[in-house]
Design an enzyme around this catalytic site. Structure first.
Site, PDB file in Angstrom:
ATOM      1  N   SER A 182       0.836  -1.200   0.000  1.00 39.68           N
ATOM      2  CA  SER A 182       0.000   0.000   0.000  1.00 39.68           C
ATOM      3  C   SER A 182       0.869   1.248   0.000  1.00 39.68           C
ATOM      4  O   SER A 182       2.023   1.213   0.451  1.00 39.68           O
ATOM      5  CB  SER A 182      -0.905   0.011   1.244  1.00 39.68           C
ATOM      6  N   TYR A 195      -2.036  -1.303  10.364  1.00 44.92           N
ATOM      7  CA  TYR A 195      -2.205  -1.647   8.953  1.00 44.92           C
ATOM      8  C   TYR A 195      -0.981  -1.208   8.151  1.00 44.92           C
ATOM      9  O   TYR A 195      -0.412  -1.990   7.372  1.00 44.92           O
ATOM     10  CB  TYR A 195      -3.465  -0.977   8.414  1.00 44.92           C
TER      11      TYR A 195
END
Length: 291
Positions: A182, A195
């Site tokens: 990401s 995350y």
């Protein structure tokens, strides 16, 4: 005769041209310039791909893109049966040989069973796409519980170790592993610390695994999407944030899953990306992250 440095291996006959930019016809061997694959032949014809999170979002778009290129598919999902059925129906409409498999990939035993089912169905795995993930925003770092921390790492990172270890005995030379990281791995996120930490670890995992598998002829790469419009967004954020999701990137909008999927096709295709391993592609709407 020039002296080679220690550990340097000759890979071409010794030769020298005395004028730049040089003459290609004089090179031995000649550079390979013709396209490595015919555009008339599907890039992934008869390849078997296992895609986690393949029921929706980026995973679904990757599955459809792979199907268009001739791959056989196993899409894995947690419990979103209706989405999985919709994806499978769409794959079948494309005459794609596909199966759906459910289970919690944070569990090592489940990962082994998923691989066993793919091998039982197709007899091989050529492409492993480690894509599934979860995220749980916390405005205060102190509110990240031990349970949340473990759950996020199990789904996002441990699963990649488990599935890769289970699939590796079945991956042959020319196989490809593609991990979804990401943009948050590079710029961070104040409300998604756990995350983002998993996504940073995935970058290092990708680079290290690429080195570990290079002698086996298995390429390992990753894709680091920016803000992409997937079910994870409305299931994660409140309505106000969803309404403006992605508006802060240079392109001014969230991306669509089918704008990300071509990156996976490129990395899965040995013809297109045979000289690429340990790298990350960045379909993120124009954000410069220097990674």
């Amino acid at each position: 005769m020039p002296q080679m440095q220690q550990n340097e291996k000759p890979v071409r006959p010794e030769q020298k041209q005395n004028q730049q930019p040089g003459i290609e016809s004089a090179m031995v061997p000649a550079p390979e310039s013709q396209p490595r694959a015919s555009s008339a032949v599907p890039k992934l014809k008869n390849k078997v791909a296992l895609i986690t999170g393949g029921d929706s979002g980026i995973g679904r778009a990757v599955a459809l893109a792979f199907a268009k290129e001739g791959a056989k598919l196993a899409i894995c999902y947690l419990s979103e049966e209706s989405d999985a059925n919709d994806t499978l129906e769409e794959l079948n409409s494309m005459d794609c040989d596909a199966i759906k498999l459910s289970g919690d990939i944070g569990d090592e035993k489940v990962c082994r069973e998923l691989v066993k089912k793919v091998i039982a169905t197709y007899g091989r795995i050529d492409i492993l796409v480690n894509n599934a993930a979860e995220q749980h925003p916390q405005e205060n770092f102190e509110d990240i519980s031990a349970e949340q921390l473990e759950r996020t790492f199990r789904t996002n990172l441990f699963s990649m170790f488990f599935l890769t270890q289970a699939a590796l005995p079945h991956l042959e030379k020319g196989a490809a592993i593609i991990n979804t990281t990401s943009v948050t791995a590079y710029r961070g996120s104040s409300s998604l610390v756990d995350y983002s930490a998993t996504k940073g670890a995935i970058v290092s995992f990708t680079r290290s695994l690429a080195h570990a598998l290079v002698k086996r002829g298995i390429r390992v790469n990753a894709v680091a999407p920016g803000p992409i419009w997937t079910p994870l967004i409305p299931s994660t954020f409140d309505a106000d944030k969803v309404a403006t999701f992605g508006s802060d990137v240079p392109l001014g909008r969230a991306g669509e899953p089918n704008e990300v999927a071509p990156s996976y096709v490129f990395l899965a295709s040995h013809a297109d990306s045979s000289y690429i391993t340990g790298q990350v592609l960045h379909p993120n709407g124009g954000e410069i992250i220097n990674g």
